[in-house]
Structure formats: structure tokens, C-alpha cells
Design a protein around this motif. Structure first.
Motif, mmCIF file in Angstrom:
data_model
loop_
_atom_site.group_PDB
_atom_site.id
_atom_site.type_symbol
_atom_site.label_atom_id
_atom_site.label_comp_id
_atom_site.label_asym_id
_atom_site.label_seq_id
_atom_site.Cartn_x
_atom_site.Cartn_y
_atom_site.Cartn_z
ATOM 1 N N PHE A 123 0.846 -1.202 0.000
ATOM 2 C CA PHE A 123 0.000 0.000 0.000
ATOM 3 C C PHE A 123 0.876 1.243 0.000
ATOM 4 O O PHE A 123 2.047 1.196 0.370
ATOM 5 N N SER A 124 0.291 2.341 -0.444
ATOM 6 C CA SER A 124 1.006 3.621 -0.479
ATOM 7 C C SER A 124 0.340 4.578 0.484
ATOM 8 O O SER A 124 -0.819 4.384 0.850
ATOM 9 N N PRO A 125 1.051 5.630 0.893
ATOM 10 C CA PRO A 125 0.425 6.569 1.833
ATOM 11 C C PRO A 125 -0.784 7.272 1.216
ATOM 12 O O PRO A 125 -0.777 7.613 0.037
ATOM 13 N N VAL A 126 -1.807 7.449 2.033
ATOM 14 C CA VAL A 126 -3.022 8.123 1.593
ATOM 15 C C VAL A 126 -3.083 9.517 2.216
ATOM 16 O O VAL A 126 -3.489 10.483 1.600
ATOM 17 N N LEU A 127 -2.663 9.601 3.477
ATOM 18 C CA LEU A 127 -2.746 10.865 4.207
ATOM 19 C C LEU A 127 -1.342 11.401 4.454
ATOM 20 O O LEU A 127 -0.369 10.658 4.438
ATOM 21 N N GLU A 128 -1.283 12.723 4.710
ATOM 22 C CA GLU A 128 0.018 13.314 5.018
ATOM 23 C C GLU A 128 0.377 13.041 6.472
ATOM 24 O O GLU A 128 -0.502 12.961 7.326
ATOM 25 N N ALA A 129 1.660 12.944 6.722
ATOM 26 C CA ALA A 129 2.111 12.705 8.094
ATOM 27 C C ALA A 129 1.969 13.982 8.907
ATOM 28 O O ALA A 129 2.085 15.073 8.359
ATOM 29 N N PRO A 130 1.716 13.874 10.218
ATOM 30 C CA PRO A 130 1.694 15.078 11.044
ATOM 31 C C PRO A 130 3.093 15.698 11.139
ATOM 32 O O PRO A 130 4.077 15.035 10.813
ATOM 33 N N GLU A 131 3.155 16.920 11.591
ATOM 34 C CA GLU A 131 4.355 17.765 11.534
ATOM 35 C C GLU A 131 5.708 17.042 11.610
ATOM 36 O O GLU A 131 6.419 16.934 10.612
ATOM 37 N N ASP A 132 6.104 16.561 12.787
ATOM 38 C CA ASP A 132 7.407 15.894 12.952
ATOM 39 C C ASP A 132 7.296 14.395 12.703
ATOM 40 O O ASP A 132 8.282 13.679 12.805
ATOM 41 N N GLY A 133 6.088 13.949 12.398
ATOM 42 C CA GLY A 133 5.841 12.508 12.291
ATOM 43 C C GLY A 133 6.638 11.877 11.153
ATOM 44 O O GLY A 133 6.696 12.410 10.054
ATOM 45 N N LYS A 134 7.283 10.773 11.458
ATOM 46 C CA LYS A 134 8.061 10.064 10.437
ATOM 47 C C LYS A 134 7.634 8.603 10.439
ATOM 48 O O LYS A 134 7.346 8.029 11.492
ATOM 49 N N ALA A 135 7.642 8.016 9.263
ATOM 50 C CA ALA A 135 7.346 6.585 9.172
ATOM 51 C C ALA A 135 8.483 5.817 9.827
ATOM 52 O O ALA A 135 9.652 6.192 9.704
ATOM 53 N N GLU A 136 8.139 4.743 10.518
ATOM 54 C CA GLU A 136 9.153 3.966 11.228
ATOM 55 C C GLU A 136 10.225 3.442 10.277
ATOM 56 O O GLU A 136 11.406 3.402 10.627
ATOM 57 N N TRP A 137 9.816 3.035 9.058
ATOM 58 C CA TRP A 137 10.830 2.488 8.133
ATOM 59 C C TRP A 137 11.886 3.530 7.806
ATOM 60 O O TRP A 137 13.063 3.238 7.650
ATOM 61 N N LYS A 138 11.460 4.801 7.749
ATOM 62 C CA LYS A 138 12.379 5.880 7.416
ATOM 63 C C LYS A 138 13.347 6.104 8.574
ATOM 64 O O LYS A 138 14.561 6.237 8.378
ATOM 65 N N ILE A 139 12.784 6.148 9.786
ATOM 66 C CA ILE A 139 13.625 6.324 10.967
ATOM 67 C C ILE A 139 14.645 5.191 11.042
ATOM 68 O O ILE A 139 15.831 5.412 11.275
ATOM 69 N N LEU A 140 14.166 3.964 10.793
ATOM 70 C CA LEU A 140 15.041 2.802 10.925
ATOM 71 C C LEU A 140 16.124 2.778 9.854
ATOM 72 O O LEU A 140 17.275 2.445 10.132
#
Lengths: 514, 157
Positions: free
Chosen positions: A461-478
Motif C-alpha cells: 500500500f502507499s500513503p493516503v494521508l500526510e504525516a503530522p508535523e514531525d511525524g516520520k514513518a518507522e521504516w524511514k527512521i530505521l
């Protein structure tokens, strides 16, 4: 196979197919209200009349089977006249209160009225007044004036769910679809009725009068609330330039997937979306280090803490609390970094407790990716506060479900002695104050990736909604953590999207190869 | 309070059910028996029929509310059904109905306080040749006028 002609077009169709299906396959749309692919043809609405050469009268496309050499006309003058007539009768008692109807914009009757309506109808009598606010069940309101008696709701409850709370009562002009007094529609699939209703007769109390359908965008997503992995649409509103809306997501609807959820979703999935907009964590919270103000600084701090233990060869002092809301890609990175690179053994899972499964869609796991975690080689050990080893120095928690299982005071008591607690969570909670640094993360519809459902089906699946301000996807952080740790810099550097992580996964884990 | 059939009725019902390959198919005749025994088919009788035939009460309600010959409220000893369809109306069904309303002091759908008469209108009785006509319980009466109605009603005990 046999040859038929629809609107002059020659086509090969299978024996036993209905004219409606043949036309649909050829991209020819035939108006219909009662027909729904999930049920056998009912033939009550009469909107799908077509002309068949050699037959004296018009026939119903939904229930007429094809015959060799059949010549069908779906747009002839006779057909259009008949549609106008049928529609006139369907609208004889319909209030046409589209301006206050939730279905407007999404309504077949409205569309057909545009196309085939007689804008000055032949009825001079006033329309019957009927009940407009029958409470059918916890989530549903029924408007008897708008109902066109297609019986989709009745058939759904009888044929798909088997509870049969609704029936068609009385007869003639007084016919109505209703429940018995005191016996509401009470099952976990009731929300489907509002989606199934082709007109505005059954509306959803959760969605009622919230917005207009034409403002909504439908994003394709996977329901994360049990391990079935039902396909859904997230219907969201981007807002207006002049003012902000109180929320982004207005409703969840079922998206067809014949292999998984057919046309339905359960009420847990349909109404469980409020957490997408409520109480979201937007900013980094650094409790013990006020100099950390942004994500970059927080990640550096986090990396340094782990690196220090790595150099001292004391990575056994790291405890990792995961959950199976995480995607395959994220769990894969967690496994690579913490298990393979760092040799961390204290890995536990914090998931919502198992619920009751039904024989329809809902499974007992209330997370979307338990199977995925198992296939990746994780042993799903549920976490108890007592599992925390005395020597633990760095505690890494993913998800905010911990606050719902354990009381904050218990968590405080156990976590107090730990030097560094890092929390990666999408919501604000009381645990934020206990953690040293809280990284806001995103929820499933705000990130990309894949989930493995209970039957082992991997769905991307692909993102549907925008992330909140500082919010990052866990895969990106990792992926960033992996790069910064410098154990295997090159390996993690290429992970710029979930797609690349997935490709790596396919190389390493046979389960994901297909 | 749950409803109980007399032993004789029970036998009748089992015989009826045995006539059909599926229990559900016996619904109409069973409902007639129930109506005969209890005088009405209200929610309670619906539940009874549903449990007898292993179907839901909703399905029973669909049938009971569709057919006009099932009385969802108890009727009086004599159920007067006055035809209000075309032929009878042309022949003066309105006057017949008005006269009965006046005589008994009730409107269609109502029952006299002594529970003797219930009045209702009905679509075509299939007795156009005797229009205007009415039905009292299962007996037909045609060529109605005031005098005749008086005679018929006064003779009913």
C-alpha cells in the motif's frame, strides 16, 4: 463461448452469463439499483431493461441469460423511454430531498434522474409522508421516503451475514423495508448497509451531516485493525483554503477484493478511524535533554546511545518492544539492525489482546501483520513488565498500546531505573512523560509498505494521508538509524523507499519472493 | 405468557407441516390455523409460527403484513368486509359503508365495544355480479341496500 451483439458490437461471452454481466465486461453501463454482484439477480427495480431483437417486450438485463446470436440494444429509443417511465415510478414517492441527503453526489438515483428524469413529472398528487428517522441499529438511520425497495439491505443481512434483522413489510404502495420493533440491526457488519444502499435511505450516523461526498477523496488502503487485511477506501477531505477542518478522515468504506473481503468490511474497521485524527503526536518530546528540539537532533542522540553500548559490547542492555502494526519492511529493518547487527535478544511484542473472531471477516488478532512478523522470523513473545531485565539501559518502545495494557504508575515503577527510554508512537499519551525522547510516528495510512494477512497474502500500500508535523514513518527512521550506526552503512543507505526494502527482503527471505 | 395450542390443533399443524418438503412452505396454512385458534396474529403468534417452522419472525411478519386476510389485531365475532372496488363503488358501496358505520357506530378498522362486529373495507371480493357486496366472516352478501343490511345484521346473534 457464444457470439452476441450489444449495441452493434460483436462479442464472445460464456454460456450462462447474464446480459448485464456481458455488457459490464464490455464497458457498457446499464442503469441498475437492485442488482449487486454479491447477490443473485432480484429484478425489483426494473431500471436495467434492455431491448432484445426478436422478443416482444423489453427484458431485464440483470436476470436474462445470453443466447447464441442475441442482439441486445441498451440505448435504443424504446429502452430510454422505458427507463424514463420506470424512474418516474421510482420517484413517485421519493422526496428528492438531495440538498439535505448524505448520499447526494454518490447516489445512483440522482445520477439517473439527471439522465432520464422528467423534470416536470406527470403526478399531480402530493407525495406520501413516511417516517424519515427510523433508528435501524447503533450506526444506522433509515429514511422510508427515500427507499426504492431494492432489498439489498434485506438480502445482505440474510444471505451474507445470516442475521436477517430486516424485512419487507406491508404491500403495494405501503411496502416498506424495516426492522421489527425492538429488534435492531445488531451485528458487526451493519455499516455495510449504508454503503450498500444505492440511494440515501440508509445513512450512517457516524457520517450523517458531516460533509458532502463530493469533497471527499478516496484513498486506497488496507484496514489495520485485524489480521484479515480488508481492502478499504479512506475517504478524506483536504480542507478549504480559508479555514481548517476539525478532521481529515470522514469515513471508511469497503473496497472490493474478491480474494480477501469481497465487498464488505466489519464495523470495527469502518468506525475505528477516529484515532487517525484524534490526539496525534506532532512534535518531538525530549524530557531529559532540553537541547533536543528537532527530529535530526533526536535521532543523533538516539544513535549515539546505541553506538555507545555497541562499542562497549553491551548491546544485551538494550530491550526492544515491538508490535505487529509495523509493516513487513519495518519489521525487516528492525530484525536486521537489532537482531543481526547488534545481537539484541530482548525483543518483545506489545499488541492489543486477541478478540473474538467470526466466520465472516474479523480475525482474533487485532493487528494487521502478525503473520508477517512470524514469516520474518520473529518469535512473538508478549511483553510483561516483569520481563524487563535489571541491566537494561536502553529501552526502545514502538507504538502507544503499552499505555492501554499497563497502568502508568506500574510503567513508571518499572521504567524509572532505565537510563534511556525511547518511544516511537503516533499518539500523545501519559507514557510520553516517562520516555526520555518521544518520536512522533505515523499511522498505517500515512506510510507505504506491505502487510501480510492471516492467510499469508502480502498486500502493498502507499500513503493516503500526510504525516503530522514531525511525524516520520518507522521504516524511514530505521533506515536512517541503520545508516548512522555505521555497522553496515552501504546496506541501509539504499533504502529510500519501502519498495527498495521490499526488494531486499525478497532476496533474503524466501516467503516474500512470490 | 407463552401460547399453547390445543392437542387437536397440534395434530393438525403437524399434519400440515408433513405435507411439504420444506417446513417453511407450510407458513400460510399454519398461519390460518393459528388465526383460527387465537383470533389474531400479533407479535406473539408470529413468534409461535416462527419457532414452529424454524424461520425468523421477520419472515413471518413479511407474510402476515402482506396478506389482508390475516388479522394483526383481534376482530369481533363478526368481521364485516365491505367491498370498495370499482364495480361495487359504481353500485353504491359508499352508501353501504356509510350506513353500516352509522348503524354500528364504528369506522373501518374498528370493533364495537361489545366485540361483536369489526368493520373493514376490502378490495374486490370477486362478487361483482352481486354488487354492492360484502362478506361477513366467510359468507357473501350481495345486492345490498339499507333494508337488507338491517335484516342481515339484526339476525346475527
Amino acid at each position: 463461448m457464444m457470439k452476441i451483439y450489444i449495441d452493434g458490437r460483436e462479442m464472445q461471452v460464456e454460456k450462462g452469463m447474464t446480459v448485464f454481466k456481458a455488457a459490464e465486461n464490455a464497458g457498457i453501463e446499464i442503469p441498475h439499483l437492485c442488482y449487486h454482484p454479491a447477490f443473485p439477480p432480484e429484478g425489483t427495480c426494473r431500471m436495467c431493461l434492455v431491448e432484445i431483437e426478436g422478443l416482444p417486450k423489453l427484458e431485464l438485463a440483470c436476470s436474462t441469460q445470453v443466447k447464441e446470436g442475441m442482439k441486445v440494444h441498451t440505448k435504443s429509443e424504446k429502452v430510454v423511454e422505458a427507463r424514463k417511465g420506470v424512474l418516474e415510478f421510482l420517484l413517485a414517492e421519493h422526496p428528492l430531498d438531495c440538498p439535505i441527503c448524505d448520499q447526494a453526489g454518490d447516489c445512483k438515483l440522482q445520477d439517473y434522474y439527471e439522465e432520464y428524469g422528467l423534470f416536470d413529472d406527470n403526478f399531480s398528487e402530493s407525495k406520501d409522508r413516511r417516517e424519515k428517522k427510523i433508528k435501524l441499529g447503533k450506526h444506522l438511520i433509515h429514511d422510508n421516503e427515500r427507499c426504492v425497495l431494492c432489498r439489498r439491505c434485506v438480502r445482505f443481512l440474510r444471505e451474507i451475514i445470516g442475521t436477517g434483522e430486516m424485512g419487507v413489510f406491508e404491500r403495494g404502495a405501503n411496502t416498506e423495508v424495516n426492522i421489527l420493533e425492538g429488534m435492531p440491526v445488531d451485528n458487526n457488519y451493519s455499516g455495510n448497509l449504508a454503503q450498500l444502499c444505492p440511494v440515501g435511505a440508509i445513512t450512517d450516523m457516524d457520517f450523517r451531516f458531516q460533509t458532502r461526498t463530493w469533497f471527499l477523496e478516496k484513498g486506497e488502503a488496507i484496514c489495520p485493525l485485524c489480521s484479515r487485511g480488508c481492502n478499504i477506501f479512506i475517504e478524506h477531505h483536504r480542507g478549504f483554503s480559508r479555514f481548517d477542518l476539525p478532521k481529515r478522515v470522514y469515513r471508511i468504506s469497503a473496497r472490493e477484493n474478491a480474494e480477501i473481503n469481497s465487498y464488505w468490511i466489519c464495523d470495527i474497521g469502518r468506525y475505528g478511524y477516529h484515532s487517525l485524527d484524534e490526539n496525534r503526536a506532532e512534535k518531538i518530546v525530549a524530557n531529559n535533554n532540553k537541547s533536543i528540539k528537532n527530529y535530526k537532533a533526536a535521532l543523533t542522540f538516539f544513535t549515539e546511545k546505541i553506538k555507545r553500548l555497541l562499542y562497549k559490547k553491551k548491546t544485551s542492555r538494550i530491550t526492544l518492544l515491538l508490535n505487529t502494526f509495523l509493516t513487513n519492511e519495518e519489521l525487516f529493518l528492525l530484525k536486521k539492525i537489532f537482531q543481526d547487527d547488534l545481537g539484541v535478544k530482548n525483543i518483545f511484542f506489545i499488541d492489543p489482546p486477541a478478540g473474538e473472531a467470526d466466520d465472516i471477516l474479523l480475525t482474533s488478532d487485532r493487528t494487521p501483520n502478525k503473520k508477517g512478523a512470524e514469516e520474518l522470523g520473529f518469535e512473538i513473545t508478549p511483553f510483561e513488565l516483569g520481563d524487563l531485565e535489571d541491566e537494561t539501559e536502553v529501552l526502545i518502545i514502538f507504538g502507544d498500546y503499552i499505555g492501554e495494557i499497563f497502568s502508568p504508575s506500574d510503567i513508571q515503577a518499572y521504567f524509572d531505573r532505565i537510563k534511556d527510554t525511547f518511544l516511537f508512537a503516533p499518539h500523545k499519551s501519559e507514557i510520553d512523560s516517562i520516555a526520555g525522547i518521544m518520536f512522533p510516528t505515523v499511522m498505517t495510512p500515512e506510510k507505504g509498505g506491505s502487510l501480510t494477512n492471516v492467510d499469508g497474502k502480502v498486500q502493498k500500500f502507499s500513503p493516503v494521508l500526510e504525516a503530522p508535523e514531525d511525524g516520520k514513518a518507522e521504516w524511514k527512521i530505521l533506515a536512517e538509524l541503520g545508516t548512522k550506526l555505521d555497522v553496515n552503512f552501504k546496506y541501509y543507505k539504499k533504502f529510500l523507499s519501502p519498495e527498495e526494502i521490499f526488494r531486499q527482503m525478497q532476496k533474503e527471505i524466501p516467503f516474500f519472493e512470490k | 405468557m407463552s401460547l399453547e395450542f390445543s392437542d387437536k390443533t397440534k395434530k393438525t399443524i403437524y399434519k400440515i407441516i408433513a405435507r411439504y418438503p420444506q417446513k417453511e412452505a407450510a407458513l400460510l396454512p399454519v398461519l390460518h390455523v393459528i388465526q383460527k385458534e387465537f383470533g389474531q396474529i400479533s407479535a406473539e403468534e408470529e413468534i409461535l409460527a416462527a419457532s414452529l417452522l424454524g424461520i425468523s419472525q421477520v419472515k413471518v411478519r413479511e407474510v402476515v403484513s402482506f396478506y389482508t386476510m390475516f388479522n394483526r389485531k383481534a376482530v369481533g365475532k363478526y368481521h364485516i368486509q365491505v367491498c370498495s372496488n370499482l364495480t361495487c363503488t359504481l353500485m353504491g358501496a359508499d352508501n353501504v359503508l356509510n350506513f353500516i358505520e352509522e348503524k354500528l357506530g364504528i369506522k373501518p378498522g374498528e370493533t364495537t365495544p361489545d366485540k361483536k362486529f369489526t368493520l373493514s373495507t376490502v378490495e374486490c371480493l370477486g362478487a361483482c355480479e352481486k354488487a354492492p357486496s360484502m362478506m361477513i366472516n366467510f359468507d357473501y352478501y350481495g345486492y345490498l341496500d339499507k333494508e337488507k343490511i338491517n335484516k342481515i345484521l339484526d339476525n346475527l346473534e
